[in-house]
Design an enzyme around this catalytic site. Structure first.
Site, PDB file in Angstrom:
ATOM      1  N   GLY A 111       0.905  -1.007  -0.282  1.00 58.75           N
ATOM      2  CA  GLY A 111      -0.091  -0.019   0.088  1.00 58.75           C
ATOM      3  C   GLY A 111       0.757   1.235   0.014  1.00 58.75           C
ATOM      4  N   THR A 127       9.101   3.646   1.356  1.00 56.37           N
ATOM      5  CA  THR A 127       9.240   2.304   0.902  1.00 56.37           C
ATOM      6  C   THR A 127       9.616   1.384   2.000  1.00 56.37           C
ATOM      7  OG1 THR A 127      10.105   0.379  -0.482  1.00 56.37           O
ATOM      8  CG2 THR A 127      11.681   1.942   0.130  1.00 56.37           C
ATOM      9  N   THR A 156       8.209   5.308  -1.875  1.00 56.29           N
ATOM     10  CA  THR A 156       7.858   3.976  -2.262  1.00 56.29           C
ATOM     11  C   THR A 156       8.054   3.952  -3.892  1.00 56.29           C
ATOM     12  OG1 THR A 156       5.881   2.692  -2.812  1.00 56.29           O
ATOM     13  CG2 THR A 156       5.655   5.139  -2.435  1.00 56.29           C
ATOM     14  N   GLU A 158       6.081   2.477  -6.157  1.00 59.64           N
ATOM     15  CA  GLU A 158       4.839   2.593  -6.605  1.00 59.64           C
ATOM     16  C   GLU A 158       4.451   4.034  -6.780  1.00 59.64           C
ATOM     17  OE1 GLU A 158       2.323  -0.975  -6.474  1.00 59.64           O
ATOM     18  OE2 GLU A 158       2.748  -0.921  -4.596  1.00 59.64           O
ATOM     19  N   HIS A 177      -3.367   3.646  -2.816  1.00 57.49           N
ATOM     20  CA  HIS A 177      -3.158   2.430  -3.256  1.00 57.49           C
ATOM     21  C   HIS A 177      -3.237   1.246  -2.118  1.00 57.49           C
ATOM     22  CE1 HIS A 177      -1.967  -1.476  -5.124  1.00 57.49           C
ATOM     23  NE2 HIS A 177      -0.810  -1.195  -4.582  1.00 57.49           N
ATOM     24  N   HIS A 179      -4.455  -3.365  -0.829  1.00 50.02           N
ATOM     25  CA  HIS A 179      -5.053  -4.472  -1.347  1.00 50.02           C
ATOM     26  C   HIS A 179      -6.189  -4.976  -0.531  1.00 50.02           C
ATOM     27  CE1 HIS A 179      -0.255  -4.635  -2.012  1.00 50.02           C
ATOM     28  NE2 HIS A 179      -0.970  -3.939  -2.967  1.00 50.02           N
TER      29      HIS A 179
HETATM   30 ZN   LIG Z   1       0.362  -3.044  -4.428  1.00 45.63          ZN
END
Ligand SMILES: [Zn+2]
Length: 352
Positions: A111, A127, A156, A158, A177, A179
């Protein structure tokens, strides 16, 4: 009976300049109202906060008069990064991170979140830190290319996807973001949940599925960012979900809660043995009117009422069937059948 005082009540009192330091002793104060009162106390007196109407909207610290960018002097960027305004945004990210973790929407160090705080500069999570233990000191500042400008922890990987979304969609102020399991289950089968069943989902979310790409890769950012024109909630196949908001990181987080609750509800409703009722065209049209007024994107604006609820590759209650291998059966052979009959007749004739 004791009066219940909600966050909304306290915010209303503050915006009307009322004293919130002496609430009735027997009043039941909701946890979020309590947190808000505590924050007011921490940021000076509650009475002083009452004098600032902006306090009611949660914007306790006003943004700088001049927006900074990635070319601003390093000293100005550092000062801004450590200002009360940005500190407040860092706290908001931490708060959302804790909520994501408590709701089990993130696992391990999974996330990430970001908030655009200048022309091309973005505050983001680091991260390798669990969202359950985020602190403001963990936050990073990056430019639109992902170069780190401030912060001691590494940003991070992402965030590159967040940045591509923000570059493509100028409205995207915050990106979240994670999960969440039920929504990620839909991402794993590559299908968006069917629509027209619950109002919150229709108003707050507009959901699409992006094909699988390696997390953190430019390709991932590319497929997701293109969808932000019409969707604010994107299921990433075999991965998770990313949402964006033109208002705040909390709103991007709300989309996660609403999506996950919806996916859970329809999976359960699908097991109750009755067909699920869906909205009529006019009912759906009304919800989309509200959605448009809130400034949320949706691909269905302008569609005819009869087209609005025509969705669904998958319906709740649909049963997945594994094809059964055909049982080995001898095919009917008239000649063999005749031969068997002749032999049987002979045997029976001899027995007479
Ligand atoms: Zn992810």
């Amino acid at each position: 009976m004791s009066k219940v005082i909600s966050l909304r009540d306290v915010q209303d009192m503050v915006s009307h300049g009322q004293d919130v330091t002496h609430l009735p002793a027997d009043a039941i104060i909701t946890p979020s109202a309590n947190d808000y009162l505590y924050e007011l106390q921490m940021n000076g007196s509650a009475k002083a906060a009452a004098a600032t109407p902006a306090a009611a909207s949660g914007e306790k610290f006003s943004p700088p008069a001049k927006l900074l960018n990635s070319k601003s002097p390093k000293s100005e960027l550092e000062a801004f990064f450590n200002s009360p305004y940005v500190h407040n945004l860092k706290e908001q990210i931490c708060d959302m991170g804790h909520r994501l973790w408590q709701r089990a929407y993130v696992d391990g160090n999974g996330g990430n979140m970001s908030i655009r705080i200048g022309e091309d500069i973005v505050l983001c999570t680091p991260t390798l830190v669990s969202k359950g233990s985020l602190t403001p000191a963990d936050m990073c500042l990056v430019d639109f290319e992902g170069n780190q400008l401030c912060g001691t922890k590494k940003r991070t990987s992402e965030v590159l996807m967040h940045l591509q979304m923000m570059k493509h969609q100028p409205q995207a102020k915050a990106v979240c973001h994670c999960h969440p399991p039920y929504a990620t289950a839909f991402a794993a089968i590559g299908i968006a949940p069917p629509t027209c069943m619950l109002p919150e989902y229709e108003v707050f979310c507009a959901v699409a599925v992006a094909p699988y790409r390696t997390p953190g890769s430019a390709e991932m950012g590319e497929v997701v960012s293109k969808l932000t024109d019409q969707y604010n909630t994107i299921l990433m196949a075999n991965h998770g979900v990313v949402t964006w908001s033109h208002n705040s990181i909390e709103e991007a987080y709300w989309r996660m809660e609403i999506l996950e609750a919806y996916c859970r509800t329809i999976v359960v409703a699908g097991q109750l043995g009755k067909p699920i009722n869906t909205f009529t065209g006019p009912q759906m049209h009304d919800l989309l009117k509200t959605k448009k007024n809130l400034g949320f994107v949706d691909p269905r604006y302008g569609m005819k009422e009869c087209e609005l609820c025509d969705s669904g590759e998958w319906r709740p209650g649909a049963v997945g069937q594994t094809p059964q291998p055909a049982a080995p059966t001898a095919s009917f052979d008239p000649e063999a059948e005749a031969a068997v009959k002749a032999i049987t007749d002979q045997i029976l004739a001899r027995m007479k």
